[in-house]
Write a protein that holds these residues in place. Sequence first.
Motif, short mmCIF file in Angstrom:
data_model
loop_
_atom_site.label_atom_id
_atom_site.label_comp_id
_atom_site.label_asym_id
_atom_site.label_seq_id
_atom_site.Cartn_x
_atom_site.Cartn_y
_atom_site.Cartn_z
N TRP A 100 0.83 -1.21 0.00
CA TRP A 100 0.00 0.00 0.00
C TRP A 100 0.86 1.26 0.00
N LYS A 101 2.06 1.17 0.61
CA LYS A 101 2.94 2.35 0.58
C LYS A 101 3.40 2.62 -0.86
N LEU A 102 3.68 1.56 -1.59
CA LEU A 102 4.08 1.69 -3.00
C LEU A 102 2.91 2.28 -3.82
N GLY A 115 2.92 -8.40 14.57
CA GLY A 115 2.87 -8.22 13.11
C GLY A 115 3.45 -9.43 12.39
N ALA A 116 3.34 -9.40 11.07
CA ALA A 116 3.80 -10.56 10.27
C ALA A 116 5.30 -10.76 10.42
N VAL A 117 6.08 -9.69 10.31
CA VAL A 117 7.54 -9.82 10.40
C VAL A 117 7.96 -9.97 11.86
N LEU A 125 10.76 -2.19 13.89
CA LEU A 125 9.89 -2.33 12.72
C LEU A 125 8.87 -1.19 12.67
N MET A 126 9.12 -0.13 13.43
CA MET A 126 8.15 0.96 13.52
C MET A 126 8.70 2.30 13.04
N GLY A 127 9.97 2.59 13.35
CA GLY A 127 10.54 3.90 13.02
C GLY A 127 10.03 4.99 13.95
N GLU A 174 9.12 7.63 16.64
CA GLU A 174 9.37 7.74 18.08
C GLU A 174 9.88 6.42 18.67
N VAL A 175 9.37 5.30 18.13
CA VAL A 175 9.81 3.99 18.61
C VAL A 175 11.31 3.82 18.35
N HIS A 176 11.74 4.23 17.18
CA HIS A 176 13.18 4.15 16.86
C HIS A 176 13.98 5.01 17.84
N MET A 184 18.93 -4.86 5.00
CA MET A 184 18.64 -4.68 3.58
C MET A 184 17.95 -5.94 3.05
N VAL A 185 16.64 -5.86 2.94
CA VAL A 185 15.86 -7.03 2.54
C VAL A 185 15.85 -7.16 1.02
N SER A 186 16.23 -8.32 0.53
CA SER A 186 16.18 -8.56 -0.92
C SER A 186 15.75 -10.01 -1.14
N ALA A 204 -5.82 -2.09 10.88
CA ALA A 204 -6.85 -3.01 11.40
C ALA A 204 -6.42 -4.48 11.33
N ILE A 205 -5.25 -4.74 10.73
CA ILE A 205 -4.81 -6.14 10.59
C ILE A 205 -3.73 -6.44 11.62
N SER A 206 -3.93 -7.51 12.33
CA SER A 206 -3.03 -7.88 13.42
C SER A 206 -2.90 -9.40 13.43
N ARG A 207 -1.87 -9.88 14.10
CA ARG A 207 -1.64 -11.33 14.23
C ARG A 207 -1.33 -11.99 12.90
N GLY A 208 -0.45 -11.39 12.13
CA GLY A 208 0.04 -12.03 10.91
C GLY A 208 -0.42 -11.36 9.64
N ARG A 209 -0.33 -12.12 8.56
CA ARG A 209 -0.59 -11.57 7.23
C ARG A 209 -2.06 -11.60 6.85
N1 LIG Z 1 12.61 -2.62 4.50
C1 LIG Z 1 12.01 -3.72 4.16
O1 LIG Z 1 12.36 -4.34 3.19
C2 LIG Z 1 10.85 -4.19 4.99
C3 LIG Z 1 10.43 -5.50 4.88
C4 LIG Z 1 9.35 -5.95 5.66
C5 LIG Z 1 8.72 -5.07 6.51
N2 LIG Z 1 9.14 -3.78 6.56
C6 LIG Z 1 8.45 -2.82 7.44
O2 LIG Z 1 8.34 -3.38 8.73
C7 LIG Z 1 7.12 -2.97 9.33
C8 LIG Z 1 6.33 -4.19 9.82
O3 LIG Z 1 5.95 -4.98 8.72
P1 LIG Z 1 4.88 -6.12 8.89
O4 LIG Z 1 4.69 -6.71 7.56
O5 LIG Z 1 5.22 -6.99 10.03
O6 LIG Z 1 3.60 -5.27 9.28
P2 LIG Z 1 2.21 -5.71 9.93
O7 LIG Z 1 2.03 -7.19 9.81
O8 LIG Z 1 1.19 -4.82 9.37
O9 LIG Z 1 2.39 -5.41 11.48
C9 LIG Z 1 2.35 -4.13 11.98
C10 LIG Z 1 2.29 -4.26 13.51
O10 LIG Z 1 2.71 -3.02 14.07
C11 LIG Z 1 2.28 -3.06 15.40
N3 LIG Z 1 2.34 -1.75 16.03
C12 LIG Z 1 1.66 -0.63 15.71
N4 LIG Z 1 2.03 0.38 16.53
C13 LIG Z 1 2.97 -0.12 17.37
C14 LIG Z 1 3.74 0.43 18.44
N5 LIG Z 1 3.64 1.70 18.79
N6 LIG Z 1 4.61 -0.38 19.08
C15 LIG Z 1 4.75 -1.68 18.73
N7 LIG Z 1 4.05 -2.26 17.74
C16 LIG Z 1 3.16 -1.47 17.07
C17 LIG Z 1 0.90 -3.64 15.35
O11 LIG Z 1 0.77 -4.35 16.55
P3 LIG Z 1 -0.65 -4.69 17.24
O12 LIG Z 1 -1.34 -5.55 16.22
O13 LIG Z 1 -0.29 -5.45 18.49
O14 LIG Z 1 -1.33 -3.39 17.46
C18 LIG Z 1 0.94 -4.53 14.09
O15 LIG Z 1 0.79 -5.89 14.43
C19 LIG Z 1 6.38 -2.14 8.27
O16 LIG Z 1 6.62 -0.78 8.50
C20 LIG Z 1 7.03 -2.56 6.97
O17 LIG Z 1 6.93 -1.58 5.98
C21 LIG Z 1 10.19 -3.33 5.82
#
Ligand SMILES: NC(=O)c1ccc[n+]([C@@H]2O[C@H](COP(=O)([O-])OP(=O)(O)OC[C@H]3O[C@@H](n4cnc5c(N)ncnc54)[C@H](OP(=O)(O)O)[C@@H]3O)[C@@H](O)[C@H]2O)c1
Length: 308
Positions: A44-46, A154-156, A212-214, A216-218, A254-256, A298-303
């Motif tokens: 969706w970001k793309l 989250g999924a990752v 995985l948040m960037g 303030e979390v970072h 660096m994910v590839s 709105a999506i939690s607990r995986g993909r």
């Molecule tokens: N650079 C890359 O190549 C690369 C590759 C993969 C992923 N990513 C990035 O990594 C991030 C995660 O990816 P994903 O696929 O795992 O996403 P996802 O499945 O949508 O998971 C996002 C999770 O973020 C959690 N969250 C929201 N606010 C939070 C907070 N303040 N503190 C802690 N957790 C919080 C949510 O947890 P709750 O459900 O418990 O609310 C949700 O489960 C995304 O930003 C994605 O773009 C980057």
Amino acid sequence: MKAIQYSEHGPADVMHYIDLPDPVAAPGQILVKIEAASVTPFDWKLRTGYLQNHFTLPMPSVPGRDAGGTVIAAGDGVTEFKVGDRVAVMAGVFTQGGYAEMIAADEKHAVAIPDKLSTVEAVALTNAGLSAWIALRTAEVKSADKVLVHAGAGAVGGLLVQLCRHLGADVTATCRSTNRDYVLGLGANRIVAYDLEDFSEALKDQDLVFDLMGGEVHDKSYKVLKKGGHLVWLVADPIKDRSAEFGVTVTRAMVSDDKSVLQSVMDLAGAGVLKPQVAHTMPLSEAAEAHRLMEEGAISRGRLMLTM
Ligand SMILES: NC(=O)c1ccc[n+]([C@@H]2O[C@H](COP(=O)([O-])OP(=O)(O)OC[C@H]3O[C@@H](n4cnc5c(N)ncnc54)[C@H](OP(=O)(O)O)[C@@H]3O)[C@@H](O)[C@H]2O)c1
């Protein structure tokens, strides 16, 4: 075949469910009848154009970084797969994605799906598994390391929790309070619920943090690392590097697409070590609604998965 396509960046409505010509397997490629594709935050970001500084997308574009299904044809020179094999495919950013009924993929971008996994489960592990494994490798996690995984529901993040525990690390994860039991079930030793507590007050002396948040979390994550600790991040947004101030290392994972990594993920899942996380499935035709749900958080607990 039916597919989702968009011709311009914008809101979810730019995605249309349309008919496209069936792809053909070129030499070295397999033609896969797709059963499922993941919806990832990247998709969706793309689509919105948010990542235009990183990727200039050819238009029109069929989204989706992964797909899984059954091989229905093999091009000249294909040696590893035959018609009838179930495969998971890493789809390119600049070629046709997984939101379609078929995909022609290079043999080197596919792995066999273990018998123990459904196709939906395997695809839920594909792009998320690559990301988690490469982050893990970047961090060089060792047994007994104190590790903080952000976004553990989250999924990752969920896969990182499982992989770090598998390696014998002491794992803390952040998630919302309603996901506490779920993430403990993935193997976390403890949870910090981000809606109840400030992790930067609750934790200290971590060897590793996966961000995985960037934002303030970072920024707050530096505070919970011990001197010499390592902060590994994988988000698109730029970060403020405070490593010198805190005496830590900060590295972007660096994910590839990497077939050997995906093979390792599938092997571990096939052996029952990694548990696939499927949050929800929706039909391909509802991809726009799937993107809206992802964008709303709105999506939690995986993909979130699309099925064909
Ligand atoms: N650079 C890359 O190549 C690369 C590759 C993969 C992923 N990513 C990035 O990594 C991030 C995660 O990816 P994903 O696929 O795992 O996403 P996802 O499945 O949508 O998971 C996002 C999770 O973020 C959690 N969250 C929201 N606010 C939070 C907070 N303040 N503190 C802690 N957790 C919080 C949510 O947890 P709750 O459900 O418990 O609310 C949700 O489960 C995304 O930003 C994605 O773009 C980057």
